[in-house]
Design an enzyme around this catalytic site. Structure first.
Site, PDB file in Angstrom:
ATOM      1  N   ASP A   1      57.020 -48.809 -27.613  1.00 49.55           N
ATOM      2  CA  ASP A   1      57.548 -48.114 -28.897  1.00 49.55           C
ATOM      3  C   ASP A   1      58.223 -46.527 -28.972  1.00 49.55           C
ATOM      4  O   ASP A   1      58.377 -46.152 -30.258  1.00 49.55           O
ATOM      5  CB  ASP A   1      56.760 -48.157 -30.089  1.00 49.55           C
ATOM      6  CG  ASP A   1      56.389 -49.619 -29.889  1.00 49.55           C
ATOM      7  OD1 ASP A   1      57.084 -50.186 -29.561  1.00 49.55           O
ATOM      8  OD2 ASP A   1      55.365 -50.468 -30.748  1.00 49.55           O
TER       9      ASP A   1
ATOM     10  N   ASP B   1      61.282 -45.230 -33.843  1.00 46.09           N
ATOM     11  CA  ASP B   1      61.021 -45.789 -33.076  1.00 46.09           C
ATOM     12  C   ASP B   1      61.421 -46.127 -31.572  1.00 46.09           C
ATOM     13  O   ASP B   1      63.031 -46.247 -32.144  1.00 46.09           O
ATOM     14  CB  ASP B   1      59.818 -46.703 -33.447  1.00 46.09           C
ATOM     15  CG  ASP B   1      58.445 -46.223 -34.635  1.00 46.09           C
ATOM     16  OD1 ASP B   1      58.763 -45.092 -34.686  1.00 46.09           O
ATOM     17  OD2 ASP B   1      57.939 -47.420 -34.537  1.00 46.09           O
TER      18      ASP B   1
ATOM     19  N   HIS C   1      61.296 -52.749 -35.437  1.00 42.57           N
ATOM     20  CA  HIS C   1      61.601 -53.075 -33.989  1.00 42.57           C
ATOM     21  C   HIS C   1      62.827 -53.832 -33.868  1.00 42.57           C
ATOM     22  O   HIS C   1      62.223 -54.956 -34.066  1.00 42.57           O
ATOM     23  CB  HIS C   1      60.149 -53.007 -32.621  1.00 42.57           C
ATOM     24  CG  HIS C   1      59.498 -51.781 -33.152  1.00 42.57           C
ATOM     25  ND1 HIS C   1      58.006 -51.789 -33.051  1.00 42.57           N
ATOM     26  CD2 HIS C   1      60.014 -50.806 -34.030  1.00 42.57           C
ATOM     27  CE1 HIS C   1      57.374 -50.622 -32.936  1.00 42.57           C
ATOM     28  NE2 HIS C   1      58.159 -49.870 -33.577  1.00 42.57           N
TER      29      HIS C   1
ATOM     30  N   ASP D   1      62.912 -55.380 -31.007  1.00 42.04           N
ATOM     31  CA  ASP D   1      63.018 -56.902 -29.795  1.00 42.04           C
ATOM     32  C   ASP D   1      62.285 -58.185 -30.460  1.00 42.04           C
ATOM     33  O   ASP D   1      61.139 -58.715 -28.894  1.00 42.04           O
ATOM     34  CB  ASP D   1      61.844 -55.775 -28.734  1.00 42.04           C
ATOM     35  CG  ASP D   1      60.714 -55.336 -29.307  1.00 42.04           C
ATOM     36  OD1 ASP D   1      60.845 -55.242 -29.812  1.00 42.04           O
ATOM     37  OD2 ASP D   1      59.878 -54.656 -28.208  1.00 42.04           O
TER      38      ASP D   1
ATOM     39  N   CYS E   1      57.504 -55.188 -25.426  1.00 41.57           N
ATOM     40  CA  CYS E   1      57.019 -54.008 -26.539  1.00 41.57           C
ATOM     41  C   CYS E   1      55.494 -53.418 -25.758  1.00 41.57           C
ATOM     42  O   CYS E   1      55.788 -52.375 -24.864  1.00 41.57           O
ATOM     43  CB  CYS E   1      55.914 -54.565 -27.511  1.00 41.57           C
ATOM     44  SG  CYS E   1      56.833 -55.552 -28.604  1.00 41.57           S
TER      45      CYS E   1
HETATM   46  N1  ABU Z   1      56.319 -54.162 -32.463  1.00 41.59           N
HETATM   47  C1  ABU Z   1      57.587 -55.841 -32.523  1.00 41.59           C
HETATM   48  C2  ABU Z   1      57.514 -56.419 -34.475  1.00 41.59           C
HETATM   49  C3  ABU Z   1      58.692 -56.920 -34.536  1.00 41.59           C
HETATM   50  C4  ABU Z   1      58.373 -58.562 -35.688  1.00 41.59           C
HETATM   51  O1  ABU Z   1      56.638 -58.079 -36.458  1.00 41.59           O
HETATM   52  O2  ABU Z   1      59.011 -59.120 -35.471  1.00 41.59           O
END
Ligand code: ABU
Length: 388
Positions: free
Chosen positions: A117, A203, A254, A256, A362
């Site tokens: 992040d 981020d 995010h 990913d 992450c």
């Molecule tokens: N830090 C990634 C979280 C993404 C999600 O909750 O889908």
């Protein structure tokens, strides 16, 4: 006799999410605290059926919770090292301390479990993100010794610190958290979330790297000014920055767990969060395959009580090469899919890490992979830079 000088080491080099991995930073759960409520984040305990959710805890996380997460992180480290990959770890930092700057205060900070992040390697450059949450303002300090070391030892390494936003009340839309479903539905199609558009905010985990092409998700943690900053910074170097949107994601944070490039021509996609139709064109026109991940093994209500991420952590995989992927141990449907796509699938248990902000992608930051900057989308060569 003329002395032949050894060429300087190339320590910082990573152009995409999949080239053979050589060096990586794996996060740590040491000294983690429960994330505080703040304008950019409202942590909640997951309510179990028929039970009201208790208030979200505060202060340091319990030692046994930290030890369980650290045990799983160590398992990942052992796997990576067994594959000849160099692994580095962050420095300790006491996250339960309050934080006060001229523009905001928080009662505690968070953790150093998710370097993804905070930092991103783009070619020979390390970029420290602005961050979007107050409790994460100083998280980069846990990695400063490492970044300083890479910069000192690799004469070609570039080190860029993105401008720190004020994180003052004016940077946030506090009403975001109170929006009704219909307001949220309307807002999510204009991509307005809990951060306003005035300051530069991003981020690093909202970025996905595909060689010359860099995707940046507009989200609760990255705004349009953040994407403009990245475009102005990267496009003069010949890269193309593409803002991307997933209109059905009501709480995007995010990229990913939503859009995970696995090798040239293949992206693992989230069936509940399709990429905006127009933005998907660059992939369709380039004959890329977008393959939906299977439903995760854990349902939302079975995720760990204090985990603020979605069940889609299941698809937060780490690529060791274009043919080898590390997945969470229990996600068998995903293992089968990746196996059918020709991958060697390695697994480690990682669910105890979930409440520290993420899963395998992450919890890591790749510093060096083999390979250089390829153009995987040659049909975009006439691409115009987004309004910078
Ligand atoms: N830090 C990634 C979280 C993404 C999600 O909750 O889908």
């Amino acid at each position: 006799m003329r002395e032949v000088s050894a060429s300087p080491p190339q320590l910082v080099n990573s152009w995409n999410e999949w080239d053979p991995l050589q060096e990586i930073v794996v996060g740590s759960a040491d000294h983690a605290a429960y994330e505080p409520t703040e304008p950019g984040h409202r942590p909640q305990v997951r309510a179990r059926p028929g039970q009201p959710a208790p208030p979200f805890p505060s202060g340091p996380k319990p030692l046994d919770t930290i030890e369980r997460a650290n045990h799983e992180l160590e398992g990942l480290v052992a796997l990576l090292e067994s594959r000849g990959i160099v692994v580095r770890r962050p420095d300790p930092y006491e996250f339960s301390r309050p934080l006060r700057t001229p523009t905001f205060e928080v009662d505690s900070q968070y953790c150093a479990t998710c370097p993804r992040d905070v930092l991103i390697t783009i070619g020979n450059e390390i970029i420290e993100a602005t961050m979007s949450r107050r409790a994460r303002y100083f998280e980069h300090l846990c990695y400063r010794r490492l970044v300083q070391g890479y910069w000192s030892e690799d004469p070609n390494a570039r080190w860029t610190v993105a401008p720190k936003p004020t994180m003052a009340d004016s940077m946030y839309r506090t009403e975001f958290w109170e929006w009704s479903m219909s307001q949220r539905y309307e807002a999510m199609h204009s991509f307005e979330f809990c951060i306003s558009q005035d300051e530069v905010v991003f981020d690093a985990a909202d970025i996905a790297r595909l060689g010359r092409d860099i995707l940046v998700q507009e989200s609760m943690t990255t705004n349009r000014a953040g994407i403009r900053w990245l475009a102005r910074h990267l496009e003069p170097r010949g890269l193309r920055v593409h803002p991307v949107h997933f209109p059905l994601d009501r709480f995007p944070s995010h990229i990913d767990c939503t859009f995970v490039p696995l090798r040239p021509g293949l992206v693992l996609t989230n069936p509940e969060r399709p990429l905006h139709e127009q933005e998907a064109r660059m992939f369709r026109d380039g004959d890329w395959q977008l393959v939906d991940a299977p439903q995760p093994v854990l349902d939302e209500r079975d995720m760990p009580l204090h985990c603020q991420s979605s069940k889609w952590l299941a698809m937060n995989v780490l690529s060791l090469s274009p043919t080898t992927v590390v997945c969470e141990h229990h996600e068998e449907p995903l293992h089968e899919l990746l196996d059918s796509l020709g991958f060697e699938v390695l697994t480690v248990p990682f669910r105890s890490v979930y409440e520290f902000g993420g899963s395998l992608h992450c919890a890591t930051w790749d510093v060096r992979r083999e390979g250089g900057c390829e153009d995987y989308f040659p049909h975009l060569r006439h691409h115009q830079a987004p309004g910078a």
